[in-house]
Design a protein around this motif. Structure first.
Motif, PDB file in Angstrom:
ATOM      1  N   MET A   1      13.115  55.778  63.903  1.00  0.00           N
ATOM      2  CA  MET A   1      12.506  56.440  62.770  1.00  0.00           C
ATOM      3  C   MET A   1      11.089  55.910  62.610  1.00  0.00           C
ATOM      4  N   SER A   2      10.189  56.788  62.279  1.00  0.00           N
ATOM      5  CA  SER A   2       8.809  56.369  62.058  1.00  0.00           C
ATOM      6  C   SER A   2       8.318  56.912  60.727  1.00  0.00           C
ATOM      7  N   VAL A   3       7.314  56.243  60.203  1.00  0.00           N
ATOM      8  CA  VAL A   3       6.718  56.692  58.953  1.00  0.00           C
ATOM      9  C   VAL A   3       5.678  57.748  59.290  1.00  0.00           C
ATOM     10  N   ILE A   4       5.897  58.981  58.877  1.00  0.00           N
ATOM     11  CA  ILE A   4       4.955  60.055  59.140  1.00  0.00           C
ATOM     12  C   ILE A   4       4.194  60.377  57.862  1.00  0.00           C
ATOM     13  N   LYS A   5       4.896  60.558  56.783  1.00  0.00           N
ATOM     14  CA  LYS A   5       4.261  60.797  55.491  1.00  0.00           C
ATOM     15  C   LYS A   5       4.871  59.833  54.508  1.00  0.00           C
ATOM     16  N   PRO A   6       4.137  59.061  53.849  1.00  0.00           N
ATOM     17  CA  PRO A   6       2.693  58.890  53.952  1.00  0.00           C
ATOM     18  C   PRO A   6       2.317  58.152  55.242  1.00  0.00           C
ATOM     19  N   HIS A   7       1.086  58.335  55.659  1.00  0.00           N
ATOM     20  CA  HIS A   7       0.605  57.713  56.894  1.00  0.00           C
ATOM     21  C   HIS A   7       0.558  56.201  56.729  1.00  0.00           C
ATOM     22  N   ILE A   8       0.877  55.504  57.792  1.00  0.00           N
ATOM     23  CA  ILE A   8       0.911  54.037  57.756  1.00  0.00           C
ATOM     24  C   ILE A   8      -0.453  53.462  57.387  1.00  0.00           C
ATOM     25  N   ASP A   9      -1.534  54.115  57.827  1.00  0.00           N
ATOM     26  CA  ASP A   9      -2.875  53.629  57.489  1.00  0.00           C
ATOM     27  C   ASP A   9      -3.117  53.675  55.980  1.00  0.00           C
ATOM     28  N   ASP A  10      -2.632  54.733  55.321  1.00  0.00           N
ATOM     29  CA  ASP A  10      -2.771  54.834  53.867  1.00  0.00           C
ATOM     30  C   ASP A  10      -1.970  53.745  53.163  1.00  0.00           C
ATOM     31  N   LEU A  11      -0.787  53.459  53.693  1.00  0.00           N
ATOM     32  CA  LEU A  11       0.052  52.416  53.109  1.00  0.00           C
ATOM     33  C   LEU A  11      -0.588  51.037  53.283  1.00  0.00           C
ATOM     34  N   LEU A  12      -1.128  50.787  54.461  1.00  0.00           N
ATOM     35  CA  LEU A  12      -1.750  49.489  54.717  1.00  0.00           C
ATOM     36  C   LEU A  12      -3.002  49.277  53.869  1.00  0.00           C
ATOM     37  N   GLU A  13      -3.724  50.343  53.561  1.00  0.00           N
ATOM     38  CA  GLU A  13      -4.898  50.216  52.685  1.00  0.00           C
ATOM     39  C   GLU A  13      -4.496  49.683  51.312  1.00  0.00           C
ATOM     40  N   GLN A  14      -3.319  50.048  50.851  1.00  0.00           N
ATOM     41  CA  GLN A  14      -2.844  49.624  49.533  1.00  0.00           C
ATOM     42  C   GLN A  14      -2.423  48.150  49.525  1.00  0.00           C
ATOM     43  N   THR A  15      -2.223  47.578  50.712  1.00  0.00           N
ATOM     44  CA  THR A  15      -1.742  46.198  50.806  1.00  0.00           C
ATOM     45  C   THR A  15      -2.675  45.311  51.620  1.00  0.00           C
ATOM     46  N   ASP A  16      -3.959  45.604  51.588  1.00  0.00           N
ATOM     47  CA  ASP A  16      -4.962  44.801  52.302  1.00  0.00           C
ATOM     48  C   ASP A  16      -4.630  44.626  53.778  1.00  0.00           C
ATOM     49  N   ASN A  17      -4.101  45.678  54.394  1.00  0.00           N
ATOM     50  CA  ASN A  17      -3.719  45.679  55.818  1.00  0.00           C
ATOM     51  C   ASN A  17      -2.728  44.576  56.175  1.00  0.00           C
ATOM     52  N   ASN A  18      -1.879  44.224  55.235  1.00  0.00           N
ATOM     53  CA  ASN A  18      -0.876  43.188  55.438  1.00  0.00           C
ATOM     54  C   ASN A  18       0.491  43.864  55.611  1.00  0.00           C
ATOM     55  N   ARG A  19       0.965  43.918  56.833  1.00  0.00           N
ATOM     56  CA  ARG A  19       2.231  44.590  57.127  1.00  0.00           C
ATOM     57  C   ARG A  19       3.415  43.891  56.457  1.00  0.00           C
ATOM     58  N   PHE A  20       3.371  42.571  56.390  1.00  0.00           N
ATOM     59  CA  PHE A  20       4.441  41.828  55.726  1.00  0.00           C
ATOM     60  C   PHE A  20       4.506  42.206  54.245  1.00  0.00           C
ATOM     61  N   LEU A  21       3.352  42.258  53.600  1.00  0.00           N
ATOM     62  CA  LEU A  21       3.316  42.620  52.186  1.00  0.00           C
ATOM     63  C   LEU A  21       3.807  44.038  51.980  1.00  0.00           C
ATOM     64  N   LEU A  22       3.404  44.957  52.844  1.00  0.00           N
ATOM     65  CA  LEU A  22       3.863  46.342  52.743  1.00  0.00           C
ATOM     66  C   LEU A  22       5.382  46.411  52.852  1.00  0.00           C
ATOM     67  N   ALA A  23       5.938  45.733  53.831  1.00  0.00           N
ATOM     68  CA  ALA A  23       7.397  45.731  54.007  1.00  0.00           C
ATOM     69  C   ALA A  23       8.098  45.109  52.805  1.00  0.00           C
TER      70      ALA A  23
END
Length: 100
Positions: A1-23
Motif C-alpha cells: 500500500m502506498s500513500v497517494i492522496k494526500p501526497h507524501i511531500d505535502d505530509l512531510l512539509e507539515q512535519t519539517d520533512n521528518n518521516r519519524f514525526l509524520l509516522a
C-alpha cells in the motif's frame, strides 16, 4: 500500500520533512480515531457484526483519515516540545552556554 492522496511531500512539509514525526503523528491520531469510533460502536447496535468498525462507520480507514488531517493542517505538533522530548536544546541555549 502506498500513500497517494494526500501526497507524501505535502505530509512531510507539515512535519519539517521528518518521516519519524509524520509516522508518529499519523499513528497517534489513527488510534484516537479508532478509539472514538469504537466508543460510537458500543452505542450502535446495528453494526455489531462488522470487523473493521472504522471503515464501516466512515468509509475510510483510520490512517487515511489521519493523513488527510495532517495534510490539511488540522493536526500539528509543538516544535519546541518535540525538540525537548528528543533531548535537543534550542539554539539560544547552545550559544548562551558557550565560553569565548
Amino acid at each position: 500500500m502506498s500513500v497517494i492522496k494526500p501526497h507524501i511531500d505535502d505530509l512531510l512539509e507539515q512535519t519539517d520533512n521528518n518521516r519519524f514525526l509524520l509516522a508518529s503523528l499519523a499513528s497517534k491520531r489513527a488510534c484516537d480515531i479508532n478509539n472514538m469510533l469504537r466508543g460510537q460502536h458500543a452505542r450502535v447496535l446495528s453494526v455489531q457484526d462488522v470487523d473493521d468498525i472504522t471503515i464501516a462507520l466512515s468509509g475510510k480507514d483510520a490512517i487515511s483519515m489521519a493523513m488527510e488531517e495532517i495534510a490539511d493542517g488540522d493536526i500539528s505538533y509543538d516544535h519546541d516540545k518535540f525538540e525537548a522530548a528528543l533531548g535537543h536544546q534550542p539554539a539560544e541555549y547552545e550559544s548562551a552556554g558557550s565560553v569565548e
